[in-house]
Design a protein around this motif. Structure first.
Motif, PDB file in Angstrom:
ATOM      1  N   LEU A 183      -1.232   9.945  28.779  1.00 37.96           N
ATOM      2  CA  LEU A 183      -2.385  10.186  29.642  1.00 37.96           C
ATOM      3  C   LEU A 183      -2.244  11.500  30.409  1.00 37.96           C
ATOM      4  O   LEU A 183      -3.221  12.214  30.625  1.00 37.96           O
ATOM      5  CB  LEU A 183      -2.564   9.012  30.612  1.00 37.96           C
ATOM      6  N   ARG A 184      -1.028  11.818  30.775  1.00 40.62           N
ATOM      7  CA  ARG A 184      -0.839  13.081  31.498  1.00 40.62           C
ATOM      8  C   ARG A 184      -1.178  14.281  30.624  1.00 40.62           C
ATOM      9  O   ARG A 184      -1.707  15.281  31.117  1.00 40.62           O
ATOM     10  CB  ARG A 184       0.595  13.167  32.020  1.00 40.62           C
ATOM     11  N   VAL A 185      -0.885  14.181  29.338  1.00 34.86           N
ATOM     12  CA  VAL A 185      -1.258  15.254  28.416  1.00 34.86           C
ATOM     13  C   VAL A 185      -2.777  15.352  28.322  1.00 34.86           C
ATOM     14  O   VAL A 185      -3.346  16.456  28.329  1.00 34.86           O
ATOM     15  CB  VAL A 185      -0.639  15.001  27.024  1.00 34.86           C
ATOM     16  N   ARG A 186      -3.443  14.218  28.256  1.00 32.85           N
ATOM     17  CA  ARG A 186      -4.901  14.225  28.188  1.00 32.85           C
ATOM     18  C   ARG A 186      -5.503  14.790  29.472  1.00 32.85           C
ATOM     19  O   ARG A 186      -6.510  15.516  29.434  1.00 32.85           O
ATOM     20  CB  ARG A 186      -5.407  12.805  27.939  1.00 32.85           C
ATOM     21  N   ILE A 187      -4.903  14.470  30.614  1.00 39.76           N
ATOM     22  CA  ILE A 187      -5.381  15.039  31.876  1.00 39.76           C
ATOM     23  C   ILE A 187      -5.228  16.545  31.860  1.00 39.76           C
ATOM     24  O   ILE A 187      -6.137  17.288  32.253  1.00 39.76           O
ATOM     25  CB  ILE A 187      -4.622  14.426  33.070  1.00 39.76           C
ATOM     26  N   ASP A 188      -4.084  17.016  31.402  1.00 39.54           N
ATOM     27  CA  ASP A 188      -3.841  18.461  31.374  1.00 39.54           C
ATOM     28  C   ASP A 188      -4.851  19.174  30.475  1.00 39.54           C
ATOM     29  O   ASP A 188      -5.339  20.264  30.809  1.00 39.54           O
ATOM     30  CB  ASP A 188      -2.417  18.748  30.893  1.00 39.54           C
ATOM     31  N   ARG A 189      -5.168  18.547  29.352  1.00 38.00           N
ATOM     32  CA  ARG A 189      -6.162  19.152  28.454  1.00 38.00           C
ATOM     33  C   ARG A 189      -7.534  19.179  29.115  1.00 38.00           C
ATOM     34  O   ARG A 189      -8.267  20.177  29.009  1.00 38.00           O
ATOM     35  CB  ARG A 189      -6.227  18.355  27.153  1.00 38.00           C
ATOM     36  N   ALA A 190      -7.886  18.083  29.789  1.00 41.91           N
ATOM     37  CA  ALA A 190      -9.181  18.028  30.470  1.00 41.91           C
ATOM     38  C   ALA A 190      -9.267  19.071  31.571  1.00 41.91           C
ATOM     39  O   ALA A 190     -10.299  19.739  31.742  1.00 41.91           O
ATOM     40  CB  ALA A 190      -9.405  16.629  31.043  1.00 41.91           C
ATOM     41  N   LEU A 191      -8.184  19.238  32.320  1.00 40.07           N
ATOM     42  CA  LEU A 191      -8.167  20.225  33.407  1.00 40.07           C
ATOM     43  C   LEU A 191      -8.240  21.655  32.863  1.00 40.07           C
ATOM     44  O   LEU A 191      -8.922  22.511  33.434  1.00 40.07           O
ATOM     45  CB  LEU A 191      -6.916  20.043  34.255  1.00 40.07           C
TER      46      LEU A 191
ATOM     47  N   ILE B 100     -11.918  11.290  32.233  1.00 41.03           N
ATOM     48  CA  ILE B 100     -11.773  11.967  30.941  1.00 41.03           C
ATOM     49  C   ILE B 100     -12.875  11.524  29.986  1.00 41.03           C
ATOM     50  O   ILE B 100     -13.439  12.329  29.243  1.00 41.03           O
ATOM     51  CB  ILE B 100     -10.372  11.699  30.349  1.00 41.03           C
ATOM     52  N   LYS B 101     -13.204  10.246  30.028  1.00 43.11           N
ATOM     53  CA  LYS B 101     -14.258   9.715  29.165  1.00 43.11           C
ATOM     54  C   LYS B 101     -15.614  10.352  29.478  1.00 43.11           C
ATOM     55  O   LYS B 101     -16.448  10.530  28.591  1.00 43.11           O
ATOM     56  CB  LYS B 101     -14.329   8.197  29.346  1.00 43.11           C
ATOM     57  N   ARG B 102     -15.825  10.736  30.726  1.00 38.10           N
ATOM     58  CA  ARG B 102     -17.115  11.292  31.138  1.00 38.10           C
ATOM     59  C   ARG B 102     -17.211  12.810  30.965  1.00 38.10           C
ATOM     60  O   ARG B 102     -18.290  13.374  31.153  1.00 38.10           O
ATOM     61  CB  ARG B 102     -17.381  10.956  32.604  1.00 38.10           C
ATOM     62  N   GLN B 103     -16.118  13.464  30.647  1.00 37.88           N
ATOM     63  CA  GLN B 103     -16.164  14.926  30.528  1.00 37.88           C
ATOM     64  C   GLN B 103     -16.984  15.345  29.313  1.00 37.88           C
ATOM     65  O   GLN B 103     -16.889  14.747  28.246  1.00 37.88           O
ATOM     66  CB  GLN B 103     -14.749  15.494  30.417  1.00 37.88           C
ATOM     67  N   ARG B 104     -17.795  16.376  29.491  1.00 35.58           N
ATOM     68  CA  ARG B 104     -18.631  16.880  28.405  1.00 35.58           C
ATOM     69  C   ARG B 104     -17.805  17.808  27.501  1.00 35.58           C
ATOM     70  O   ARG B 104     -16.779  18.362  27.922  1.00 35.58           O
ATOM     71  CB  ARG B 104     -19.834  17.632  28.970  1.00 35.58           C
ATOM     72  N   PRO B 105     -18.250  18.015  26.257  1.00 42.79           N
ATOM     73  CA  PRO B 105     -17.470  18.836  25.311  1.00 42.79           C
ATOM     74  C   PRO B 105     -17.169  20.247  25.817  1.00 42.79           C
ATOM     75  O   PRO B 105     -16.141  20.813  25.471  1.00 42.79           O
ATOM     76  CB  PRO B 105     -18.364  18.861  24.062  1.00 42.79           C
ATOM     77  N   ASP B 106     -18.054  20.815  26.642  1.00 43.33           N
ATOM     78  CA  ASP B 106     -17.823  22.166  27.145  1.00 43.33           C
ATOM     79  C   ASP B 106     -16.937  22.206  28.377  1.00 43.33           C
ATOM     80  O   ASP B 106     -16.786  23.267  28.995  1.00 43.33           O
ATOM     81  CB  ASP B 106     -19.161  22.845  27.456  1.00 43.33           C
ATOM     82  N   GLY B 107     -16.378  21.057  28.762  1.00 40.51           N
ATOM     83  CA  GLY B 107     -15.410  21.044  29.845  1.00 40.51           C
ATOM     84  C   GLY B 107     -15.952  20.653  31.206  1.00 40.51           C
ATOM     85  O   GLY B 107     -15.181  20.477  32.149  1.00 40.51           O
ATOM     86  N   TYR B 108     -17.243  20.496  31.349  1.00 43.70           N
ATOM     87  CA  TYR B 108     -17.805  20.204  32.665  1.00 43.70           C
ATOM     88  C   TYR B 108     -18.134  18.723  32.799  1.00 43.70           C
ATOM     89  O   TYR B 108     -18.070  17.948  31.850  1.00 43.70           O
ATOM     90  CB  TYR B 108     -19.057  21.044  32.911  1.00 43.70           C
ATOM     91  N   TRP B 109     -18.467  18.349  34.021  1.00 45.34           N
ATOM     92  CA  TRP B 109     -18.968  17.007  34.317  1.00 45.34           C
ATOM     93  C   TRP B 109     -20.331  17.144  34.983  1.00 45.34           C
ATOM     94  O   TRP B 109     -20.614  18.146  35.653  1.00 45.34           O
ATOM     95  CB  TRP B 109     -18.039  16.270  35.277  1.00 45.34           C
TER      96      TRP B 109
END
Length: 467
Positions: free
Chosen positions: A93-101, A421-430
């Motif tokens: 999950l921490r890797v996924r958070i880092d990618r989202a950030l 993370i589930k709510r993040q849009r493909p372009d990186g925004y919310w």
């Protein structure tokens, strides 16, 4: 019948005079002596000679062919199934958070203007430059990328340009739409960027001039006294007429931002502004010492005079005839952080009551609390990202990953991060589908989501999922 396996031959079935498939196969394999001449036999059973079975792959082709009829499908030698390869485990999950950030940071940097400011593409009122720049700069400052830090620095430099040499703030031709929030976030952004300097001091003095205290006509007995609100000017107390409106009321969210900015700027803890602010925030907590009232659940509402500022609406009148407001997630997270920033200790009864409310009503997908029927679900969903950011910061102050909610035990940073993370849009925004809190603007929702994820990330770095 000759039952010596070496002399066996295929016989007609004793039952129907024809060779059944069972008989054919047994005869071909020479593996079973009993019943080789038919499906059933009236002859007494004879103990077969034991010999190892012959694999079909080693039988002569003629003998294999003899066991099949023209209508039978061809017999293929058995093949070994492919080896089992387990599916790769999902990323940590921490890797996924880092990618989202990282993706969110790229979006924020891409929307920065050349002068260092951010301006809304959705709301004209947030298009003045300073309104969004403080929060965007702070969000980027906390990301690990050097590019993010450079963009955050350029944002802080823009905010410095809005301070005049006379120590005032250039509010622009139309004034600042949200002066308290803008000034508070500007102070924090300049502190994060290094020494706030004279420009940071100018923003701080501008912020302090908006506190509802005696200097601008407010009395200690006024319910609004001590707080900050959303008025577009320093709100002097009206001499007469109604003042329970957005222009004159204090609210918990604005007060929290002002207090945290003063803390960041190093204002001494014994400054009267903190005591005055605390007096206002405590008026917005549903709390009683004896806990007898069903309204006093320990949570917070946002404003004690301005009904529209309370997203959850009113409950009704209590035993003393006072109109009471629902506690709800965003206000309780803000209120809890505010009373701690004003100096109450973690073990204070009011702090404990607010903590228990927030943990009990925690949900990763929406803010908890009871909302009036005409306000739910619109208002419950409207401030989701602000709730996520504030609730994460409030819960993190107690250091516990696992909390007891009304739905059972929850590892709150894991649950909240997964939802974001589930709510993040493909372009990186919310962005929020509900616009009552302006979170339908990605430049409002995205930095709040970044704040929430950063807090979750820090909590997940703790080894123990402690209670």
């Amino acid at each position: 019948m000759d039952r010596n396996p070496a002399n066996m031959r295929i016989e007609k079935c004793a039952m129907n005079g024809e060779r059944c498939q069972y008989c054919i196969l047994l005869g071909a394999m020479l593996a079973i002596a009993v019943g080789a001449g038919g499906c059933k036999s009236n002859a007494p059973p004879v103990e077969p000679a034991v010999s190892p079975p012959t694999p079909a792959a080693t039988l002569p082709a003629a003998r294999i062919a003899a066991t099949t009829q023209a209508s039978d499908p061809p017999i293929s030698p058995p093949t070994n199934p492919p080896p089992f390869v387990p599916a790769p485990p999902p990323p940590d999950l921490r890797v996924r958070i880092d990618r989202a950030l990282e993706s969110a940071g790229e979006f924020v940097m891409a929307t920065q203007h050349q002068d260092g400011a951010w301006r809304s593409r959705v709301y004209d009122v947030l298009n003045d430059g300073p309104a969004l720049t403080g929060r965007m700069s702070l969000a980027l400052h906390d990301l690990p990328s050097p590019k993010s830090h450079d963009a955050a620095h350029r944002g802080a430099q823009y905010l410095r340009t809005r301070a005049t040499t006379q120590g005032a703030i250039d509010e622009g031709p139309a004034g600042l739409a949200s002066p308290v929030q803008t000034a508070a976030l500007a102070v924090q952004a300049l502190c994060a960027d290094g020494a706030p300097g004279d420009e940071g001091h100018a923003w701080l003095m501008f912020l302090r001039s908006h506190q509802l205290v005696q200097a601008i006509g407010w009395d200690v007995d006024d319910p609004e006294f001590g707080g900050w609100g959303i008025a577009p000017f320093a709100p002097r107390k009206p001499r007469s007429g109604p003042r329970a409106n957005a222009r004159f009321g204090s609210n918990v969210g604005s007060t929290l931002r002002a207090i945290e900015a003063m803390r960041a700027a190093g204002v001494p803890a014994n400054d009267p502004a903190f005591t005055q602010a605390l007096s206002f925030v405590l008026r917005c907590q549903n709390y009683s010492v004896d806990g007898q009232s069903t309204f006093d659940d320990g949570g917070f509402f946002n404003a004690n005079t301005d009904l529209p500022e309370n997203l959850a609406g009113r409950i009704g009148a209590d035993g003393a005839g006072r109109m009471r407001n629902h506690s709800y997630g965003l206000a309780t997270a803000d209120g809890l952080r505010a009373i701690l920033a004003c100096g109450l200790p973690l073990d204070h009864p009011r702090v404990r009551a607010a903590q228990q409310w927030l943990e009990r009503n925690f949900r990763p997908d929406t803010q908890g609390g009871a909302f009036s029927g005409d306000l739910d679900p619109e208002m419950r969903a409207a401030g989701y990202f602000a709730y996520a950011a504030s609730a994460a910061k409030a819960l993190a102050l107690f250091g516990n990953r696992r909390i007891a909610t009304s739905n059972g035990s929850s590892d709150w940073p894991e649950a909240l991060a997964g939802e974001l993370i589930k709510r993040q849009r493909p372009d990186g925004y919310w962005m929020n589908a509900h616009g009552a809190s302006k979170e339908d603007d990605p430049q409002v929702a995205t930095p709040l989501a970044i704040e929430a994820l950063l807090t979750c990330r820090k909590m997940l770095d703790r080894n123990a999922v402690g209670g």
